[in-house]
Each structure stands twice: as C-alpha cells, then as structure tokens.
Scaffold this active site. Structure first.
Site, PDB file in Angstrom:
ATOM      1  N   GLY A  97       0.826  -1.216   0.000  1.00 26.85           N
ATOM      2  CA  GLY A  97       0.000   0.000   0.000  1.00 26.85           C
ATOM      3  C   GLY A  97       0.848   1.249   0.000  1.00 26.85           C
ATOM      4  CG  ASN A  98      -0.287   4.586  -1.660  1.00 25.74           C
ATOM      5  OD1 ASN A  98      -1.011   5.417  -1.128  1.00 25.74           O
ATOM      6  ND2 ASN A  98      -0.658   3.894  -2.732  1.00 25.74           N
TER       7      ASN A  98
END
Ligand code: CTP
Length: 422
Positions: free
Chosen positions: A218-219
C-alpha cells in the site's frame, strides 16, 4: 458570526450536537432552535450546555424580545440539520407554526437545509417537489448521503457527517453575498456554480494490493486532496462521483461515493464512469505493481535452523497505467478532460518540476498537478505546495504555483484551471 442552528425531529438530531461543537469551537455565536419533535430526541439541556446559551424552542417564551422575528433577521447563517420531510414541507409552503419556521421566514441570510429521513420519504414526489421549490428560492440543500439508516435498511437519506456540513456552512458564510430585502430569498448566483451540468469523476486515496489474507502493498495517501477536490466540484454545481480507495474520511456531502480496493478495481470503476464524464481527476495514489500471485493462506516463515534468515522473494507484475489509458481511450475527443497528479521527491539529477514536465508529456493528460512528497511532505498533511502544469500543445507548458495552501485552496485552484480549458 451569528448562526441559528435549527434541529428538526429526526433520529439524526444527535449529529447536530457535533455540528454545534464545530461552530462554537470555530468561534461562532450559535443559537439552537429545536422543534418540539427534536426535543424528543435530544433534550434542551444538551443544546444549552453545548451552545452556552438558553435554547430557543418556542414562540411563547421571551416574547418581549420578539425572538420569532429577531433571530432570523440578525443571523448571518441559518442551518437546519436534520431537516425532516415535515420541516421541508412547512418551509416550502411558508408555514409559521413554530419558532424555527418563523426564523426561516424572517432570515435574509444564506439558509442551508440538510434533509435526513428514510429513503421512501426522501424519494417521495411531495418531498422532492418541496426541495425543488426551496432550492429555486436560493436555499442551499445539502443532499443526504447514502448508507445505513435507522434499523437494518440503507439507501439515500442519511445526514452527512458534521464535518461535511460544517464545511458547507463555512463556505456559505464566506460568500460576500448582499443580504436580500425582506420578502425575497437569497439566490445563489450562477457564477458561483460554474460546473452546473457537468459530471466529474474524482479518485482519492491509495490502492492496496493484497499479498495474502493479512498483508498488502500500500501507500501513505490519506485521500484528503481527492476529497477536497470532490467537495469543491460539488460546491461549484457539478454532479460528482468519488471513487475512493482506502480512506478513513467521511463521505463529502452531496457526492456519490464508490469504494474500491485494488488498482484493477479502480481501473474498472473509472473506465466505466469516464465515458459519461466531462472531467476525470486522478488524485488517487495507484500502486504501479501488484504481487504476481495471491497466496490464499498466510505466508509463513520457515523454521529451518540452518537458514534462520530465510525470507521469501515476492514477484511483482505491473499494474495498468489508468491515467494514460483514459487519455488513449478518448481518441482525440475533447471529453473527458483528464487531470493527473504527480507525487515527486526529485532526485540528484532532476528537480520536481523537471520530472513533472516529463510526466505530463509521457501521460498526455490536459493538466498535471505536481506535488513534492517526502518524509514530512504532503501525505496526510493539511497544507500543500503544488504546481499546476498545462500543456499548450506546442511543446510549451504553462506553470501555475499554488501555496503553501490548504488542500481546499489547492482544490479550488485545480477547478479554476479546469474551467479555463473549456
Ligand atoms: N496513475 C495511474 N495508474 C497507475 C499509476 C499512476 O493512473 N498505475 C496516475 C495517478 O493517479 C496520478 C498519475 O498517474 O494521477 C501520476 O502518478 P505517479 O505515481 O506520480 O506516477 P507514475 O505513473 O507512478 O510514474 P513514476 O513511476 O515515474 O513516478
């Protein structure tokens, strides 16, 4: 500013307490005017304690102060949240059978009504006709959000979260609109709704690419900038669809929110919507890669004593470039206008602006909003410094610098730039 907070008798009356808190914390002077039915849901002591003022509940108390006239006349804003079907009907037809309807008839300031009720009541022709009549007179109607209603059912009818209503109210308070003379309603000038008739699609948040049932790639994107863009477009009159991926933010009022998880899900949602859109703004942080394979059970570490540091290698594959795909799909047509965002850190050889110019040329979008990211920049923060790049078609690029500015201000600058492309 002097605010009258009207509360009608619906289960969502409790949410008005949070809205009241936001107003008082923002330094506003709030008088709460609940209807008799509202007091069945939340009692007068709550309103008095939170507003620091006596509650104005009926026309027969403090008659010498002529409150049924003065409250409306002196207010800078009247907001009713929740506005029930009954309240909307009484307001639309000019009834004055309690203090709140008297306030609505005497107010010459902006009026915001936030309807909340069961879906059937909201969709009933009588309610819709009342809402249309009120909107025509310049009342700002905040459409209900979709979601869980009282009981097990769900659908449009939910009162938007207090933060969203507060944002709408602050916007109304900031308009320097002349007060109307008594007897006429304040009408929102068309110039303030320049995106009326447009359908815009905004993506927000960060995709997650699952690796196994408990892990993902993810980020750090919070989604705040995308939400600000959606809210601003709705305020400018557009019909807005927000495709949100992994955000923890309340649904913006009056915006159709679709939730997706991965880059591929985001791609199918956006491509399905793009054909009918005038503008697509890709503010989401899309993962460029996803695990080549999804492990259906949790990936375990090995317990080999001879190789205690053994770790798996995770193979990745490329995700599609959604933005570039949108540009290709429109095949030279003018619609939809495509706006990209570029999160850049810069590198020893290139400045952030140089990388932005390169990306604008590579992606072929109409506008690219470049922001500098890094350890302590942009993600999750409320302030942003951006450069809006516009390709002039002859290889030249116009650059507009915005900020440091709040994400709301950046959103306004982006829509200003989009409007110039018309
Ligand atoms: N974007 C997209 N699909 C992807 C990756 C990014 O549509 N697979 C969009 C983003 O929503 C954003 C823009 O492309 O509007 C730029 O995203 P960014 O991550 O800055 O660029 P990348 O395409 O990942 O380019 P690079 O790897 O060179 O930074």
């Amino acid at each position: 500013m002097k605010v009258v907070l009207g509360v009608a008798g619906g289960i969502a009356a409790y949410k008005a307490a949070s809205l009241l808190r936001l107003f008082t914390e923002g330094g506003h002077d709030v008088t709460v005017v609940p209807t008799a039915a509202a007091l069945q849901f939340v009692g007068a002591p709550t309103w008095a304690a939170l507003s620091g003022k006596p509650v104005a509940a009926d026309v027969w108390s403090q008659v010498h102060e002529v409150r049924h006239v003065r409250l409306g006349q002196e207010a800078d804003l009247v907001v009713v949240a929740p506005a029930t079907a009954d309240l909307l009907a009484r307001a639309a037809h000019g009834l004055a059978d309690d203090l709140l309807t008297n306030v609505l008839l005497t107010a010459s300031c902006p009026v915001v009504l936030a309807p909340a009720m069961h879906t059937e009541m909201w969709e009933h022709a009588a309610t819709q006709a009342n809402v249309a009549l009120l909107a025509e007179r310049g009342v700002h109607i905040v459409p209900p959000a979709s979601g869980r209603l009282t009981g097990a059912d769900s659908g449009p009818g939910r009162l938007p979260e207090a933060e969203e209503l507060y944002a709408v109210c602050l916007r109304e308070l900031s308009h320097e609109r002349p007060r109307t003379t008594r007897g006429t309603a304040p009408v929102v000038p068309a110039a303030e709704r320049p995106l009326e008739g447009w359908h815009v699609v905004v993506t927000a948040g960060g995709t997650r690419e699952p690796l196994d049932p408990v892990r993902y790639l993810g980020n750090n994107s919070s989604g705040k900038q995308g939400y600000a863009l959606a809210r601003e477009a709705a305020a400018r009159g557009a019909a807005v669809t927000l495709v949100a991926t992994h955000t923890a933010l309340p649904d913006p009022a009056g915006v159709d929110v679709r939730r997706v998880g991965t880059a591929l899900e985001l791609q199918s949602a956006v491509t399905a919507l793009a054909g009918d859109a005038d503008v697509v703004v890709m503010a989401a942080a899309v993962a460029d890669f996803r695990p080549a394979a999804y492990a259906t059970s949790k990936i375990k570490k090995t317990h080999d004593r001879d190789d205690p540091d053994a770790a798996p290698t995770i193979a990745l594959v490329r995700n599609p470039d959604i933005l570039a795909g949108l540009v290709l799909d429109r095949e030279g047509a003018a619609r939809p206008v495509v706006v990209g965002f570029a999160a850049e850190t810069g590198d020893p050889e290139h400045t952030v602006l140089e990388l932005g110019r390169e990306k604008l040329a590579r992606k072929g979008c109409d506008l690219l909003v470049v922001n500098e990211v890094g350890e302590d920049r942009t993600f999750g923060k409320d302030d942003n410094l951006v450069q809006i790049l516009r390709s002039r078609g002859d290889g030249e690029v116009d650059v507009t610098t915005v900020g440091p500015a709040s994400k709301d201000e950046v959103a306004a600058a982006v829509w200003d730039a989009v409007q110039l492309l018309r």
